[in-house]
Design a protein around this motif. Structure first.
Motif, short mmCIF file in Angstrom:
data_model
loop_
_atom_site.label_atom_id
_atom_site.label_comp_id
_atom_site.label_asym_id
_atom_site.label_seq_id
_atom_site.Cartn_x
_atom_site.Cartn_y
_atom_site.Cartn_z
N LEU A 1 0.72 -1.14 0.03
CA LEU A 1 0.09 0.03 0.03
C LEU A 1 0.90 1.24 0.00
CD1 LEU A 1 0.26 1.09 3.28
CD2 LEU A 1 -1.30 -1.02 3.41
N GLU A 2 0.38 2.44 -0.14
CA GLU A 2 1.08 3.72 0.06
C GLU A 2 1.10 4.01 1.57
OE1 GLU A 2 3.42 6.10 -1.70
OE2 GLU A 2 2.28 4.93 -3.18
N ILE A 3 2.32 4.43 1.82
CA ILE A 3 2.28 5.01 3.32
C ILE A 3 1.84 6.45 3.17
CG2 ILE A 3 3.85 5.88 5.34
CD1 ILE A 3 5.72 3.41 4.40
N ASP A 4 0.86 6.67 3.98
CA ASP A 4 0.41 8.06 4.15
C ASP A 4 1.16 8.73 5.18
OD1 ASP A 4 -1.04 10.54 4.51
OD2 ASP A 4 -2.86 9.47 4.13
N ARG A 5 2.01 9.74 5.07
CA ARG A 5 2.90 10.42 5.96
C ARG A 5 2.22 11.23 6.79
NH1 ARG A 5 8.29 9.18 5.04
NH2 ARG A 5 8.68 8.23 3.08
N LYS A 6 0.87 11.60 6.53
CA LYS A 6 -0.04 12.55 7.26
C LYS A 6 -0.89 11.81 8.41
CE LYS A 6 -0.39 15.62 3.59
NZ LYS A 6 -1.16 15.76 2.15
N MET A 7 -1.06 10.42 8.01
CA MET A 7 -1.83 9.63 9.13
C MET A 7 -0.82 9.30 10.53
SD MET A 7 -4.13 7.34 6.90
CE MET A 7 -5.08 6.84 8.73
N LYS A 8 -1.41 9.36 11.58
CA LYS A 8 -0.66 9.01 12.71
C LYS A 8 -1.02 7.88 13.17
CE LYS A 8 1.40 13.22 12.52
NZ LYS A 8 2.38 13.12 12.00
N SER A 9 -1.73 6.82 12.45
CA SER A 9 -1.87 5.57 13.07
C SER A 9 -0.72 4.53 13.17
CB SER A 9 -2.96 4.92 12.18
OG SER A 9 -2.79 4.62 10.93
N GLY A 10 -0.63 3.61 13.71
CA GLY A 10 0.42 2.66 13.91
C GLY A 10 0.75 2.12 12.53
N SER A 11 -0.40 1.68 11.91
CA SER A 11 -0.19 1.12 10.58
C SER A 11 0.53 1.69 9.47
CB SER A 11 -1.50 0.47 10.01
OG SER A 11 -2.53 1.59 9.84
N GLN A 12 0.62 3.09 9.96
CA GLN A 12 1.47 4.13 8.78
C GLN A 12 2.58 4.52 9.58
OE1 GLN A 12 -0.05 5.14 5.71
NE2 GLN A 12 -1.39 3.41 6.20
N LEU A 13 2.47 4.83 10.68
CA LEU A 13 3.85 5.29 11.41
C LEU A 13 5.08 4.27 11.27
CD1 LEU A 13 2.54 7.42 14.47
CD2 LEU A 13 3.89 8.20 12.36
N ARG A 14 4.42 2.96 11.66
CA ARG A 14 5.66 1.98 11.77
C ARG A 14 6.20 1.59 10.59
NH1 ARG A 14 6.60 -2.37 14.99
NH2 ARG A 14 7.75 -3.84 14.07
N PRO A 15 5.82 1.60 9.44
CA PRO A 15 6.29 1.23 8.10
C PRO A 15 7.13 2.62 7.73
CG PRO A 15 3.97 1.24 7.72
CD PRO A 15 4.33 1.37 9.30
N MET A 16 6.72 3.64 7.94
CA MET A 16 7.44 5.01 7.57
C MET A 16 8.80 4.97 8.57
SD MET A 16 6.01 8.77 7.57
CE MET A 16 5.37 8.58 9.46
N LYS A 17 8.78 4.75 9.83
CA LYS A 17 9.76 4.72 10.56
C LYS A 17 10.80 3.84 10.31
CE LYS A 17 8.78 8.31 13.25
NZ LYS A 17 9.48 9.46 13.19
N ILE A 18 10.28 2.53 10.04
CA ILE A 18 11.26 1.30 9.61
C ILE A 18 11.95 1.49 8.14
CG2 ILE A 18 11.32 -1.01 8.73
CD1 ILE A 18 10.80 -1.29 11.73
N LEU A 19 11.31 2.31 7.32
CA LEU A 19 11.75 2.60 5.93
C LEU A 19 12.79 3.92 6.25
CD1 LEU A 19 12.10 2.68 2.99
CD2 LEU A 19 10.02 4.25 3.01
N GLU A 20 12.74 4.86 7.04
CA GLU A 20 13.51 5.83 7.35
C GLU A 20 14.70 5.26 7.81
OE1 GLU A 20 11.20 8.54 9.45
OE2 GLU A 20 10.21 9.40 7.71
N ALA A 21 14.51 4.34 8.99
CA ALA A 21 15.79 3.76 9.65
C ALA A 21 16.52 3.11 8.52
CB ALA A 21 15.17 2.84 10.74
N PHE A 22 15.86 2.18 7.61
CA PHE A 22 16.80 1.71 6.61
C PHE A 22 17.53 2.92 5.75
CE2 PHE A 22 13.90 -2.50 7.02
CZ PHE A 22 14.96 -3.08 7.45
#
Length: 182
Positions: A12-33
């Motif tokens: 799916l597309e990560i929605d950087r504006k949403m603050k739900s865990g299903s959006q935040l977690r993958p965004m943070k993992i991607l940023e960490a990589f």
């Protein structure tokens, strides 16, 4: 020296504006990589978009490009139903790519975030009976494919294990929810 390479996959597309865990977690993992020593190829978006991204990465692999692993994040809905209309428009795109990667020696780890569909509470959702039945079939298909293709299934808690089929071909490791450290 060759830089380490990995593939980050989310159906799916990560929605950087949403603050739900299903959006935040993958965004943070991607940023960490991306902030690590890894060069990161990203597969994300609609199934059509993922199909295009996968084609490019498959060509790179066929031409000798090496990747250390794939890290994937599941959706709260079945993989095949993640497009906006919840129809399986490109039903083989993700799992056939995983199969291709497995054949090419690329390890696959996936974070399975939610198994709500196995509980009675799922019956009380506002989905019709037919949608719930169809969804459950697709959720079970995800688990079947995970069993065939994954090397590691990451889960959010120890208690989560008992809801995954005992007959599995992958390791299970805990990957608890992330947090910001100040």
């Amino acid at each position: 020296m060759n830089k380490k390479k990995c593939i980050f996959h989310i159906p799916l597309e990560i929605d950087r504006k949403m603050k739900s865990g299903s959006q935040l977690r993958p965004m943070k993992i991607l940023e960490a990589f991306q902030n690590s020593d890894y060069e990161v190829e990203v597969i994300m978006g609609s199934s059509k978009k993922r199909k295009e991204q996968i084609k490019k990465i498959k060509n790179k692999i066929k031409n000798g490009e090496k990747y250390d692993f794939i890290y994937s994040e599941s959706s709260t809905m079945p993989t095949l139903l993640t497009d906006r209309n919840h129809l399986p428009l490109h039903p083989f795109v993700d799992f056939s790519f995983f199969k291709f990667c497995k054949k090419n020696g690329i390890k696959i780890g996936l974070f399975y975030r939610d198994i709500h569909w196995k509980f009675d509470l799922y019956k009380k959702t506002n989905k019709s009976v037919i949608k719930r039945v169809i969804s459950k079939i697709f959720y079970q298909y995800d688990l079947l494919k995970y069993n065939q293709l994954l090397d590691i299934l990451y889960i959010p808690s120890e208690s989560f294990k008992k809801y995954i089929n005992c007959n599995r071909n992958y390791q299970i490791k805990l990957l608890p929810p992330g947090c910001e450290i100040n």
